[in-house]
Motif scaffolding. Structure first.
Motif, PDB file in Angstrom:
ATOM      1  N   GLN A  47       0.827  -1.199   0.000  1.00 20.27           N
ATOM      2  CA  GLN A  47       0.000   0.000   0.000  1.00 20.27           C
ATOM      3  C   GLN A  47       0.869   1.260   0.000  1.00 20.27           C
ATOM      4  OE1 GLN A  47      -2.485   0.439   3.448  1.00 20.27           O
ATOM      5  NE2 GLN A  47      -3.927   1.763   2.391  1.00 20.27           N
ATOM      6  N   ASP A  48       1.929   1.264   0.806  1.00 25.01           N
ATOM      7  CA  ASP A  48       2.820   2.426   0.844  1.00 25.01           C
ATOM      8  C   ASP A  48       3.556   2.609  -0.479  1.00 25.01           C
ATOM      9  OD1 ASP A  48       2.037   3.020   3.387  1.00 25.01           O
ATOM     10  OD2 ASP A  48       3.813   2.169   4.366  1.00 25.01           O
ATOM     11  N   VAL A  49       3.963   1.511  -1.101  1.00 29.40           N
ATOM     12  CA  VAL A  49       4.645   1.601  -2.397  1.00 29.40           C
ATOM     13  C   VAL A  49       3.677   2.136  -3.448  1.00 29.40           C
ATOM     14  CG1 VAL A  49       5.622   0.199  -4.264  1.00 29.40           C
ATOM     15  CG2 VAL A  49       6.403  -0.123  -1.924  1.00 29.40           C
ATOM     16  N   LYS A  50       2.424   1.692  -3.384  1.00 27.35           N
ATOM     17  CA  LYS A  50       1.421   2.173  -4.349  1.00 27.35           C
ATOM     18  C   LYS A  50       1.218   3.677  -4.190  1.00 27.35           C
ATOM     19  CE  LYS A  50      -3.354   1.421  -5.768  1.00 27.35           C
ATOM     20  NZ  LYS A  50      -4.608   0.699  -5.472  1.00 27.35           N
ATOM     21  N   ARG A  51       1.103   4.147  -2.952  1.00 28.21           N
ATOM     22  CA  ARG A  51       0.937   5.586  -2.715  1.00 28.21           C
ATOM     23  C   ARG A  51       2.163   6.360  -3.197  1.00 28.21           C
ATOM     24  NH1 ARG A  51      -1.614   5.317   3.318  1.00 28.21           N
ATOM     25  NH2 ARG A  51      -3.747   4.875   2.696  1.00 28.21           N
ATOM     26  N   GLY A  52       3.342   5.808  -2.950  1.00 24.57           N
ATOM     27  CA  GLY A  52       4.569   6.456  -3.408  1.00 24.57           C
ATOM     28  C   GLY A  52       4.634   6.511  -4.928  1.00 24.57           C
ATOM     29  N   ALA A  53       4.176   5.439  -5.586  1.00 22.86           N
ATOM     30  CA  ALA A  53       4.178   5.413  -7.050  1.00 22.86           C
ATOM     31  C   ALA A  53       3.198   6.444  -7.610  1.00 22.86           C
ATOM     32  CB  ALA A  53       3.815   4.024  -7.554  1.00 22.86           C
ATOM     33  N   SER A  55       2.321   9.172  -6.118  1.00 23.75           N
ATOM     34  CA  SER A  55       2.950  10.463  -5.859  1.00 23.75           C
ATOM     35  C   SER A  55       3.995  10.781  -6.917  1.00 23.75           C
ATOM     36  CB  SER A  55       3.596  10.443  -4.475  1.00 23.75           C
ATOM     37  OG  SER A  55       4.389  11.578  -4.284  1.00 23.75           O
ATOM     38  N   GLY A  56       4.841   9.810  -7.212  1.00 24.74           N
ATOM     39  CA  GLY A  56       5.865  10.013  -8.237  1.00 24.74           C
ATOM     40  C   GLY A  56       5.261  10.282  -9.601  1.00 24.74           C
ATOM     41  N   MET A  57       4.187   9.573  -9.890  1.00 27.41           N
ATOM     42  CA  MET A  57       3.524   9.795 -11.183  1.00 27.41           C
ATOM     43  C   MET A  57       2.907  11.196 -11.244  1.00 27.41           C
ATOM     44  SD  MET A  57       1.917   5.981 -11.757  1.00 27.41           S
ATOM     45  CE  MET A  57       0.652   6.534 -12.837  1.00 27.41           C
ATOM     46  N   GLY A  58       2.394  11.685 -10.110  1.00 30.75           N
ATOM     47  CA  GLY A  58       1.846  13.045 -10.083  1.00 30.75           C
ATOM     48  C   GLY A  58       2.925  14.090 -10.345  1.00 30.75           C
ATOM     49  N   PHE A  59       4.074  13.914  -9.686  1.00 27.94           N
ATOM     50  CA  PHE A  59       5.183  14.843  -9.922  1.00 27.94           C
ATOM     51  C   PHE A  59       5.693  14.748 -11.360  1.00 27.94           C
ATOM     52  CE2 PHE A  59       5.888  14.679  -5.203  1.00 27.94           C
ATOM     53  CZ  PHE A  59       5.603  16.015  -4.985  1.00 27.94           C
ATOM     54  N   MET A  60       5.756  13.527 -11.874  1.00 32.02           N
ATOM     55  CA  MET A  60       6.215  13.343 -13.246  1.00 32.02           C
ATOM     56  C   MET A  60       5.234  13.971 -14.234  1.00 32.02           C
ATOM     57  SD  MET A  60       7.386   9.851 -15.182  1.00 32.02           S
ATOM     58  CE  MET A  60       5.745   9.204 -15.395  1.00 32.02           C
ATOM     59  N   ALA A 108       1.443  19.272  -8.991  1.00 33.04           N
ATOM     60  CA  ALA A 108       2.439  19.025  -7.946  1.00 33.04           C
ATOM     61  C   ALA A 108       1.765  18.896  -6.581  1.00 33.04           C
ATOM     62  CB  ALA A 108       3.469  20.141  -7.930  1.00 33.04           C
ATOM     63  N   LEU A 109       0.690  19.665  -6.350  1.00 29.01           N
ATOM     64  CA  LEU A 109      -0.055  19.571  -5.103  1.00 29.01           C
ATOM     65  C   LEU A 109      -0.690  18.191  -4.950  1.00 29.01           C
ATOM     66  CD1 LEU A 109      -1.054  21.091  -2.592  1.00 29.01           C
ATOM     67  CD2 LEU A 109      -3.038  21.788  -3.938  1.00 29.01           C
ATOM     68  N   VAL A 110      -1.229  17.651  -6.033  1.00 25.38           N
ATOM     69  CA  VAL A 110      -1.788  16.298  -5.996  1.00 25.38           C
ATOM     70  C   VAL A 110      -0.695  15.301  -5.630  1.00 25.38           C
ATOM     71  CG1 VAL A 110      -2.772  14.462  -7.436  1.00 25.38           C
ATOM     72  CG2 VAL A 110      -3.693  16.780  -7.579  1.00 25.38           C
ATOM     73  N   GLY A 111       0.475  15.457  -6.228  1.00 21.88           N
ATOM     74  CA  GLY A 111       1.593  14.567  -5.897  1.00 21.88           C
ATOM     75  C   GLY A 111       2.018  14.708  -4.446  1.00 21.88           C
ATOM     76  N   ALA A 112       2.022  15.919  -3.923  1.00 18.78           N
ATOM     77  CA  ALA A 112       2.421  16.149  -2.531  1.00 18.78           C
ATOM     78  C   ALA A 112       1.426  15.525  -1.562  1.00 18.78           C
ATOM     79  CB  ALA A 112       2.555  17.644  -2.258  1.00 18.78           C
ATOM     80  N   VAL A 113       0.137  15.569  -1.878  1.00 17.94           N
ATOM     81  CA  VAL A 113      -0.878  14.970  -1.014  1.00 17.94           C
ATOM     82  C   VAL A 113      -0.657  13.463  -0.922  1.00 17.94           C
ATOM     83  CG1 VAL A 113      -3.346  14.432  -0.856  1.00 17.94           C
ATOM     84  CG2 VAL A 113      -2.611  16.767  -1.315  1.00 17.94           C
ATOM     85  N   PHE A 114      -0.413  12.813  -2.052  1.00 13.76           N
ATOM     86  CA  PHE A 114      -0.177  11.373  -2.032  1.00 13.76           C
ATOM     87  C   PHE A 114       1.150  11.036  -1.362  1.00 13.76           C
ATOM     88  CE2 PHE A 114      -3.574  11.149  -5.199  1.00 13.76           C
ATOM     89  CZ  PHE A 114      -4.271  10.048  -4.734  1.00 13.76           C
ATOM     90  N   ALA A 115       2.144  11.902  -1.473  1.00 10.47           N
ATOM     91  CA  ALA A 115       3.420  11.662  -0.802  1.00 10.47           C
ATOM     92  C   ALA A 115       3.248  11.721   0.715  1.00 10.47           C
ATOM     93  CB  ALA A 115       4.457  12.685  -1.257  1.00 10.47           C
ATOM     94  N   LYS A 116       2.432  12.648   1.210  1.00  5.50           N
ATOM     95  CA  LYS A 116       2.172  12.735   2.646  1.00  5.50           C
ATOM     96  C   LYS A 116       1.439  11.496   3.137  1.00  5.50           C
ATOM     97  CE  LYS A 116       2.137  17.722   3.294  1.00  5.50           C
ATOM     98  NZ  LYS A 116       1.314  18.891   3.641  1.00  5.50           N
TER      99      LYS A 116
END
Length: 164
Positions: A47-53, A55-60, A108-116
């Motif tokens: 689950q944490d890896v999925k959220r991190g992925a 997040s990374g996709m949002g930043f990308m 980037a905000l969407v990516g930051a929310v998922f990163a948190k």
């Protein structure tokens, strides 16, 4: 009336069998507990890896939008603003750039929310704490003597003395 030694032997065998069953049951339960905690850690890690992925996709995606849309979108927006407002072209180009920056900021905000969310998850850490707590409880467990076990121990000691 049966022989007293025979009765002691039967009671001894029954006690050993029940003790063996208890040990086997405890071993099975501990094995199941360890396997379940490992499965829980894997699920939480997934689950944490999925959220991190995500997040990374949002930043990308934010970077891709900023990179590829700037030239085309900037020209289109600038000429659109010029036709709509009649302002000077430089102001229209600055306004179109500002729109692109706002879009990239939202992505980037969407990516930051998922990163948190991924950082806050701490799934494996919770499971590791649970495993440590289980180990601490099991280290303090001591076998409890059965009622009347002192009589059995005295008889065993008497038999041991007589056979020496």
């Amino acid at each position: 009336m049966s022989h007293p030694a025979g009765r002691t032997g039967i009671a001894g065998n029954g006690a050993e069998a029940s003790l063996g069953q208890l040990v086997a049951s405890a071993t099975t339960e501990m094995s199941a507990l360890v396997h379940d905690e490992i499965a829980l850690a894997k699920a939480q890690l997934r689950q944490d890896v999925k959220r991190g992925a995500i997040s990374g996709m949002g930043f990308m995606a934010a970077g891709m939008v900023l990179l590829f849309s700037l030239p085309m979108l900037s020209f289109a927006l600038a000429y659109g603003f010029r036709a709509w407002t009649g302002w000077h072209m430089s102001v229209c180009f600055l306004l179109s750039f500002a729109v692109n920056v706002v879009v990239a900021g939202l992505l980037a905000l969407v990516g930051a929310v998922f990163a948190k969310k991924a950082k806050r998850g701490k799934g494996p850490q919770k499971t590791a704490a649970s495993v440590k707590q289980t180990a601490a409880v099991l280290q303090n467990v001591k076998p409890h003597p059965r009622p009347g076990s002192s009589a059995v121990q005295e008889k065993a000691a008497a038999v041991a003395r007589s056979s020496v």
